[in-house]
Design a protein around this motif. Structure first.
Motif, mmCIF file in Angstrom:
data_model
loop_
_atom_site.group_PDB
_atom_site.id
_atom_site.type_symbol
_atom_site.label_atom_id
_atom_site.label_comp_id
_atom_site.label_asym_id
_atom_site.label_seq_id
_atom_site.Cartn_x
_atom_site.Cartn_y
_atom_site.Cartn_z
ATOM 1 N N ASP A 53 0.647 42.832 37.833
ATOM 2 C CA ASP A 53 1.973 42.297 37.515
ATOM 3 C C ASP A 53 2.660 41.775 38.777
ATOM 4 O OD1 ASP A 53 1.698 42.838 34.846
ATOM 5 O OD2 ASP A 53 2.894 44.686 34.888
ATOM 6 N N GLU A 54 2.565 42.538 39.861
ATOM 7 C CA GLU A 54 3.204 42.111 41.106
ATOM 8 C C GLU A 54 2.560 40.841 41.651
ATOM 9 O OE1 GLU A 54 4.809 46.229 43.145
ATOM 10 O OE2 GLU A 54 2.657 45.824 43.168
ATOM 11 N N TRP A 56 0.958 38.398 39.984
ATOM 12 C CA TRP A 56 1.323 37.228 39.190
ATOM 13 C C TRP A 56 2.815 36.940 39.250
ATOM 14 C CZ3 TRP A 56 -2.052 33.775 38.454
ATOM 15 C CH2 TRP A 56 -3.402 34.135 38.314
ATOM 16 N N GLY A 57 3.604 37.961 39.510
ATOM 17 C CA GLY A 57 5.027 37.731 39.762
ATOM 18 C C GLY A 57 5.232 36.915 41.023
ATOM 19 N N VAL A 59 3.019 34.823 42.275
ATOM 20 C CA VAL A 59 2.552 33.463 41.967
ATOM 21 C C VAL A 59 3.632 32.688 41.225
ATOM 22 C CG1 VAL A 59 0.888 32.128 40.623
ATOM 23 C CG2 VAL A 59 0.107 34.077 41.979
ATOM 24 N N SER A 60 4.276 33.329 40.264
ATOM 25 C CA SER A 60 5.349 32.666 39.514
ATOM 26 C C SER A 60 6.502 32.294 40.427
ATOM 27 C CB SER A 60 5.849 33.581 38.386
ATOM 28 O OG SER A 60 4.823 33.836 37.448
ATOM 29 N N PHE A 61 6.845 33.183 41.362
ATOM 30 C CA PHE A 61 7.923 32.894 42.313
ATOM 31 C C PHE A 61 7.588 31.676 43.153
ATOM 32 C CE2 PHE A 61 9.561 33.304 46.652
ATOM 33 C CZ PHE A 61 10.926 33.324 46.409
ATOM 34 N N GLN A 63 5.413 29.268 42.456
ATOM 35 C CA GLN A 63 5.380 28.062 41.627
ATOM 36 C C GLN A 63 6.784 27.541 41.353
ATOM 37 O OE1 GLN A 63 3.056 29.653 38.320
ATOM 38 N NE2 GLN A 63 1.340 28.316 38.850
ATOM 39 N N ALA A 64 7.686 28.447 40.986
ATOM 40 C CA ALA A 64 9.060 28.028 40.695
ATOM 41 C C ALA A 64 9.768 27.563 41.975
ATOM 42 C CB ALA A 64 9.835 29.175 40.054
ATOM 43 N N SER A 204 15.244 29.684 45.034
ATOM 44 C CA SER A 204 14.183 30.617 45.428
ATOM 45 C C SER A 204 14.447 31.251 46.793
ATOM 46 C CB SER A 204 12.840 29.884 45.458
ATOM 47 O OG SER A 204 12.505 29.421 44.165
#
Length: 297
Positions: A53-54, A56-57, A59-61, A63-64, A204
């Protein structure tokens, strides 16, 4: 589990496959760098027991936050680290002296007007005082540097840069010029006084600073590129020494020798500052670094 897990045969075989180690195709330097990078990330996952979870979190950060990578790089100290690394390599090679380099930041724009000396950088009215800045471009033996070009850019009194202003209120290339100098190496310009600013609220970089218990503020400052035939290209900036964030710049752009205090007199402020260049050993050292920069037709 400790990081020795990354050194197991199975993981090492995976790394070899990731970079195409068995193929003679591709870029060998890229393969070596990417292998070390991925291996370091794997070791980091094990060392801190980073969960799925951490990961991919994160990665999402990223990407955004892609549009703010130019702020994240200085915010986490990587852009300043490059300056420290280049300084250390210069010292190791016996190259000392010269005006300190410091971060470029993400807000340079290609193609600013090329103007004569004693230029006015400000195209737009601004309810603030006028900054007058003068000085010399000199070499390692105090010789005047001939035919230099000084690129200057800074924010307006609201902390916004032309071409990046969220209000769209500024005309193109406001507070941006390239100044063509002569044989005496002297420069002069004036402009409307810039102000400091913070990273975009809620963006971000702001989210990361809050998570780290830090702020995202920069002091008032002016950016420079200085280029001249036979001399090393200089990327630097001055931070105003009387700004409350001068000693606590979120981007780590403050360096000793780059903190002049403006002489404020009524509606005017004055800074005298000399730039000392180092001689270039080859043409590459005379050129601006390679990175994506905004280009405007």
């Amino acid at each position: 589990m400790d990081t020795s897990f990354v050194k197991t045969d199975e993981v090492q075989r995976l790394l070899d496959r990731v970079v195409g180690a068995e193929s003679d195709q591709g870029n060998p330097r890229l393969k070596a760098i990417l292998r070390d990078l991925v291996e370091s990330l794997m070791a980091l996952i094990v060392c801190h027991d980073i969960s799925e979870d951490e990961m991919w979190g994160a990665v999402s950060f990223l990407q955004a936050g892609a549009p703010e990578f130019g702020l994240l790089m200085p915010g986490v100290g990587l852009e300043h680290f490059l300056d420290l690394y280049m300084d250390a390599k210069d010292a190791e090679a016996g190259l000392t002296g010269g005006t300190p380099r410091t971060i470029e930041g993400p807000l340079y724009v290609e193609g600013a007007p090329l103007v004569e000396n004693d230029a006015d950088l400000s195209s737009d009215p601004d309810d603030t005082c006028t900054l007058y800045m003068t000085g010399r471009i000199i070499g390692p033996d105090n010789e005047p540097v001939e035919n230099a070009i000084v690129h200057v850019w800074h924010a307006n009194s609201k902390g916004f840069y032309s071409h990046f202003d969220p209000t769209s209120a500024q005309t193109p290339f406001n507070n941006r010029r390239r100044i063509k100098l002569g044989a005496d190496g002297r420069y002069a310009f004036h402009s409307k006084m810039p102000n400091g600013y913070s990273v975009p609220p809620g963006g971000s970089a702001d989210q990361l600073m809050i998570a780290l218990g830090r702020h995202g503020n920069r002091p008032a400052h002016v950016h420079f590129f200085v280029e001249a035939p036979g001399y090393r290209h200089l990327t630097t900036q001055i931070n105003f020494g009387d700004d409350p964030f001068a000693a606590d710049d979120f981007a780590f752009g403050t360096r000793e020798g780059l903190l002049p205090v403006p002489n404020r007199q009524g509606d005017s402020a004055y800074i005298a500052f000399d730039f000392r260049l180092q001689r270039a050993e080859d043409r590459h050292e005379q050129q601006i670094s390679s990175r994506i920069r905004l280009e405007v037709a």
